[in-house]
Design an enzyme around this catalytic site. Structure first.
Site, PDB file in Angstrom:
ATOM      1  CD  GLU A  57      11.517   4.577  -9.588  1.00  0.00           C
ATOM      2  OE1 GLU A  57      11.049   5.728  -9.552  1.00  0.00           O
ATOM      3  OE2 GLU A  57      12.690   4.313  -9.305  1.00  0.00           O
TER       4      GLU A  57
ATOM      5  CB  CYS B  51       5.348   8.775 -11.962  1.00  0.00           C
ATOM      6  SG  CYS B  51       6.713   8.782 -13.130  1.00  0.00           S
TER       7      CYS B  51
HETATM    8  P1  NAP Z   1      -1.045  -0.386 -10.432  1.00  0.00           P
HETATM    9  O1  NAP Z   1      -2.494  -0.632 -10.453  1.00  0.00           O
HETATM   10  O2  NAP Z   1      -0.337  -0.485  -9.143  1.00  0.00           O
HETATM   11  O3  NAP Z   1      -0.430  -1.399 -11.492  1.00  0.00           O
HETATM   12  C1  NAP Z   1       0.944  -1.374 -11.799  1.00  0.00           C
HETATM   13  C2  NAP Z   1       1.363  -2.716 -12.341  1.00  0.00           C
HETATM   14  O4  NAP Z   1       1.287  -3.703 -11.318  1.00  0.00           O
HETATM   15  C3  NAP Z   1       0.495  -3.241 -13.476  1.00  0.00           C
HETATM   16  O5  NAP Z   1       1.332  -3.900 -14.403  1.00  0.00           O
HETATM   17  C4  NAP Z   1      -0.418  -4.234 -12.784  1.00  0.00           C
HETATM   18  O6  NAP Z   1      -0.905  -5.226 -13.654  1.00  0.00           O
HETATM   19  C5  NAP Z   1       0.547  -4.816 -11.794  1.00  0.00           C
HETATM   20  N1  NAP Z   1      -0.049  -5.449 -10.631  1.00  0.00           N
HETATM   21  C6  NAP Z   1      -1.180  -5.101  -9.981  1.00  0.00           C
HETATM   22  N2  NAP Z   1      -1.345  -5.897  -8.900  1.00  0.00           N
HETATM   23  C7  NAP Z   1      -0.301  -6.756  -8.884  1.00  0.00           C
HETATM   24  C8  NAP Z   1       0.091  -7.819  -8.029  1.00  0.00           C
HETATM   25  N3  NAP Z   1      -0.621  -8.159  -6.950  1.00  0.00           N
HETATM   26  N4  NAP Z   1       1.224  -8.493  -8.326  1.00  0.00           N
HETATM   27  C9  NAP Z   1       1.968  -8.173  -9.404  1.00  0.00           C
HETATM   28  N5  NAP Z   1       1.640  -7.169 -10.249  1.00  0.00           N
HETATM   29  C10 NAP Z   1       0.527  -6.475  -9.984  1.00  0.00           C
HETATM   30  O7  NAP Z   1      -0.684   1.050 -11.011  1.00  0.00           O
HETATM   31  P2  NAP Z   1      -1.209   1.737 -12.348  1.00  0.00           P
HETATM   32  O8  NAP Z   1      -2.617   2.149 -12.093  1.00  0.00           O
HETATM   33  O9  NAP Z   1      -0.896   0.904 -13.543  1.00  0.00           O
HETATM   34  O10 NAP Z   1      -0.258   3.010 -12.450  1.00  0.00           O
HETATM   35  C11 NAP Z   1      -0.564   4.246 -11.869  1.00  0.00           C
HETATM   36  C12 NAP Z   1       0.357   4.525 -10.712  1.00  0.00           C
HETATM   37  O11 NAP Z   1       1.715   4.326 -11.073  1.00  0.00           O
HETATM   38  C13 NAP Z   1       0.284   5.961 -10.229  1.00  0.00           C
HETATM   39  O12 NAP Z   1       0.110   5.963  -8.842  1.00  0.00           O
HETATM   40  C14 NAP Z   1       1.640   6.554 -10.583  1.00  0.00           C
HETATM   41  O13 NAP Z   1       2.094   7.554  -9.721  1.00  0.00           O
HETATM   42  C15 NAP Z   1       2.524   5.380 -10.565  1.00  0.00           C
HETATM   43  N6  NAP Z   1       3.650   5.592 -11.449  1.00  0.00           N
HETATM   44  C16 NAP Z   1       4.884   5.773 -10.915  1.00  0.00           C
HETATM   45  C17 NAP Z   1       5.974   5.964 -11.747  1.00  0.00           C
HETATM   46  C18 NAP Z   1       7.358   6.158 -11.199  1.00  0.00           C
HETATM   47  O14 NAP Z   1       8.308   6.130 -11.954  1.00  0.00           O
HETATM   48  N7  NAP Z   1       7.493   6.332  -9.932  1.00  0.00           N
HETATM   49  C19 NAP Z   1       5.812   5.956 -13.119  1.00  0.00           C
HETATM   50  C20 NAP Z   1       4.551   5.765 -13.630  1.00  0.00           C
HETATM   51  C21 NAP Z   1       3.467   5.581 -12.777  1.00  0.00           C
HETATM   52  P3  NAP Z   1      -2.385  -5.104 -14.277  1.00  0.00           P
HETATM   53  O15 NAP Z   1      -2.441  -3.851 -15.062  1.00  0.00           O
HETATM   54  O16 NAP Z   1      -2.504  -6.316 -15.145  1.00  0.00           O
HETATM   55  O17 NAP Z   1      -3.321  -5.090 -13.110  1.00  0.00           O
END
Ligand code: NAP
Length: 521
Positions: A257, A296
């Protein structure tokens, strides 16, 4: 003293020996917790889930698992006040935190009800009727779903620390999969507290729920066929996970997602002063300001007939001007802060990028008046309205994950549908119209680009759940850029985590295998 968040692993709480990275209050910049998973034995966690939690769950029927889920929600519901209190640190006002916290318990409760009404009191789920495969009736086939002997890893984004936890956990638990939860580091204290209360209450069998507080680097190295990774977050992290050998070579099921350039369309039939016009403007206001636009499903693109563009821009700007930004703990504040200064910088950068092909018509991305907050150390930003024309590239490519939206005029509905499609696939779209012909034409054109579409008019308004609210009964997920999975969609999202097999044999054998399916409650 600032707390170091702990992980729950292998039946006990694990505290890293390192001091951990600071997590700061979004509005004040003060340190509220630290986080580190250094030293955590990820291999042992996966083993515990596979050998202890999984077998315990697979021994239970769907309805017994629903009882467990009900007990989990009960524990969370008994501890709502402290979760709301912690949620202030993420910069979110109490009404906006409800989207995460009430949304979480609502969704989990809905899954209890869905399981009780649609799943059998059995371990197998039968898919369709027995199919005769021979003329004499001695050989038949049928499809069934079974629980996988694996583990579900849930990687969540920072914006929904509790909802992300419970919505994923609900479907995995019912599917018979033990979970390892990895919340985003920002806001992880909310999920950690909820897990702590659930563990204290002793309502789950050992190994069914574990928690990684901090980095989960290396976790996918331990996964293989039958394991499921449900990821919510940015498109760039999703791309990294998609290329991981666990997914490419070892058969791990990855659900994504990711980000989404959700659109709303104003029907050409809607005139200023009509109920639909007001609903449209209200929808834009809500989706831009709830959780400071860190949703999101938030509306990132506003498509309006060109002859209405000025009226809509004026009306939206007037509503944005009423927003009070500041300390989320104050009752008179209607929008709190972004989750961190880093996120605010990213949103400012996204606005600058969209400005290459558009212009800001309301708001200032680099300054905002705040009530009782620290404008320097707090991650505040006021609502921003941009405007661009249909040829603009950036508004259809850049997701400003904050209180930012772009208005784009269109000449006719064909053009509007084409512009919506330029988002590359979205979680949620909406159309505000009172004309059924407009609704039929637009939905037919844009449905392939969406997981969910809201058609809003005066008749549906009072009961409408709104553009941005994912519902457990309906698809939450979207094609293409949105990630391609269906994280919510009634029992489908449970079945996605199970194995469907065709089984062939004599009718008597097939009956014996199916066993008693029990009645729904
Ligand atoms: P993110 O930076 O991609 O992080 C998401 C999750 O992935 C965090 O728990 C992060 O951990 C983890 N992570 C990062 N790098 C990783 C890796 N190499 N391996 C495993 N896990 C890893 O995203 P975010 O900034 O938290 O969230 C914002 C984004 O989420 C926006 O683009 C939004 O559109 C999207 N979003 C989508 C939905 C949906 O339902 N489609 C819902 C909510 C948000 P750490 O925090 O410890 O780095």
């Amino acid at each position: 003293m600032v707390t170091l968040l702990e992980s729950y692993a292998n039946g006990s709480w694990f505290r890293s020996g390192e001091e951990g990275a600071p997590l700061r209050d979004a509005a004040t910049g003060e340190e509220v917790a630290r986080i580190s998973s250094a030293g955590l034995d990820l291999s042992a966690m996966v083993e515990r889930a596979r050998t202890v939690g999984g077998p315990a769950l697979r021994d239970l029927t769907f309805l017994q698992r629903a009882d467990l889920l009900e007990a989990v929600v009960g524990v969370v519901e008994s501890n709502l006040d402290e979760l709301y209190e912690l949620s202030f640190h993420t910069g979110t006002t109490r009404p906006h935190s409800a989207v995460d916290i009430f949304g979480a318990t609502y969704t989990a409760n809905a899954y209890v009800a869905i399981a009780r009404s649609e799943l059998p009191d059995a371990q197998l789920y039968l898919d369709g009727p027995v199919l005769p495969l021979s003329a004499d009736g001695s050989f038949s086939g049928r499809h069934l779903y079974s629980s996988r002997p694996g583990v579900a890893v849930h990687i969540n984004a920072f914006n929904f620390p509790l909802w992300g936890f419970l919505e994923k956990f609900s479907t995995s638990l019912l599917a018979g999969l033990p979970s390892i939860l990895k919340p985003a580091s920002q806001g992880a204290y909310v999920a950690e507290r909820a897990v702590r209360r659930i563990v204290e209450a002793g309502v789950l069998p050992d190994g069914v729920l574990q928690l990684v507080s901090g980095s989960a680097a290396g976790l996918l190295d331990r996964l293989g066929v039958h394991d499921v990774v449900a990821f919510t977050g940015s498109a760039s992290t999703a791309a990294t996970l998609r290329a991981d050998p666990a997914v490419v070579h070892r058969g791990v099921t990855l659900g994504v997602e990711a980000d989404s350039l959700n659109a709303t369309i104003l029907g050409p039939d809607v005139e200023a002063g009509s109920p639909e016009f007001d609903l449209f403007v209200q929808g834009v206001l809500t989706e831009t300001t709830v959780k400071s636009g860190q949703k999101c499903t938030a509306i990132r693109r506003i498509f309006v007939p060109e002859e209405r563009a000025a009226e809509v821009a004026d009306a939206v700007a007037a509503r944005f001007a009423e927003v009070t930004v500041g300390d989320p703990r104050r009752d008179d504040v209607t929008m709190g802060a972004l989750v961190s200064l880093e996120q605010r910088d990213l949103v400012r950068e996204a606005v600058r990028t969209i400005e290459r092909s558009g212009r800001v018509v309301f708001g200032d991305p680099s300054a905002v008046d705040v009530v009782d907050g620290d404008a320097e150390r707090g991650a505040f930003m006021g609502p921003i309205l941009l405007q661009a024309d249909g040829a603009a590239r950036e508004p259809n490519e850049v997701e400003p994950f904050g209180p930012v939206t772009t208005l784009i005029p269109f000449a006719d509905l064909d053009e509007a549908a084409g512009l919506v499609a330029r988002g590359g696939g979205s979680l949620a779209g909406s159309l505000v119209t009172h004309d059924p012909d407009v609704a039929a034409q637009v939905v037919r054109a844009i449905a392939p680009w969406h997981g969910r579409i809201l058609v809003l008019d005066r008749d549906a308004a009072a009961a409408s759940t709104g553009h941005g609210t994912p519902l457990p009964e309906l698809v939450h997920g979207g094609p293409g850029r949105a990630g391609g999975s269906e994280e919510l969609s009634g029992i489908r999202s449970i079945l996605h985590q199970m194995q469907r097999s065709a089984v062939q044999g004599s009718p008597a054998m097939l009956d014996a295998i199916a066993g008693s399916q029990g009645g729904n409650r």
